[in-house]
Enzyme design. Structure first.
Site, short mmCIF file in Angstrom:
data_model
loop_
_atom_site.label_atom_id
_atom_site.label_comp_id
_atom_site.label_asym_id
_atom_site.label_seq_id
_atom_site.Cartn_x
_atom_site.Cartn_y
_atom_site.Cartn_z
CE LYS A 100 16.57 18.09 -43.94
NZ LYS A 100 17.48 19.20 -44.16
CG HIS A 131 22.16 22.84 -45.46
ND1 HIS A 131 22.12 22.92 -44.09
CD2 HIS A 131 23.21 23.62 -45.84
CE1 HIS A 131 23.08 23.70 -43.65
NE2 HIS A 131 23.77 24.14 -44.70
CE1 TYR A 160 18.21 17.90 -39.58
CE2 TYR A 160 18.17 19.46 -37.75
CZ TYR A 160 18.86 18.81 -38.77
OH TYR A 160 20.19 19.09 -38.98
CG ASP A 210 25.80 26.72 -44.76
OD1 ASP A 210 25.94 25.64 -45.37
OD2 ASP A 210 25.12 26.82 -43.72
#
Length: 187
Positions: free
Chosen positions: A74, A65, A134, A173
């Site tokens: 991140k 992603h 995250y 996905d």
């Protein structure tokens, strides 16, 4: 440097493993997971604005992603379980553009993975369950969502998927395009 050690990941500019000191005794453990001044000394000056957490079962693969606008750096870590974390550099003009980097992260290890903006990101769950946390440098924007096919042969990502098993992937996905030179972030 205090409670943190910063390790650059190969030739990937800005990509770091962050090793954290864990203080434990018979009661359990304590550790700092982020400290702005220490991170700045280690080369990470990102400002974090959003925290996310996910729970997944064994065999789940999330990714790859990224966001086209509102790109996110991140700082990721595993609270419980084990995952294989993968990033693909999609920064226009980067010397590692189109290359991937992977690392195993676990709740037992005190290691975080800093991924600057400009990378597609995903992970594969290797334990029965995994709690994944995250911090992000920009807010999630569903209108900017994008991705790359996790199984794109041209990337040659060495996912640790056992022979004969198929990962559990979301319907969204499965629809991501293959990697191409048209996929890049101009940061």
């Amino acid at each position: 440097m205090g409670n943190f050690t910063f390790e650059q990941c190969g030739d990937f500019e800005g990509l770091y493993l962050v090793h954290t000191k864990k203080f434990g005794d018979s009661r359990g453990y304590f550790m700092e997971t982020y400290q702005k001044e220490e991170f700045a000394k280690g080369g990470i000056t990102a400002e974090f604005v959003q925290d996310n957490q996910s729970s997944s079962t064994k065999g789940v693969l999330r990714g790859l992603h990224y966001q086209k606008q509102h790109t996110q750096g991140k700082l990721v870590r595993v609270l419980q379980g084990r995952v294989y974390d993968v990033v693909v550099d999609i920064r226009k003009g980067s010397k590692t553009y189109g290359q991937w980097y992977g690392v195993e992260l676990s709740g037992e290890d005190a290691t975080s993975f800093f991924v600057p903006a400009g990378f597609a990101h995903g992970f594969y769950v290797m334990s029965d369950t995994a709690e994944f946390f995250y911090k992000c440098t920009d807010y999630y924007d569903p209108t900017s969502e994008a991705g790359i096919a996790w199984d794109d042969e041209s990337l040659q990502i060495d996912w640790p998927i056992p022979a004969g098993e198929t990962p559990i992937v979301s319907e969204k996905d499965t629809k991501h395009p293959k990697f191409s030179k048209d996929i890049f972030l101009d940061l």
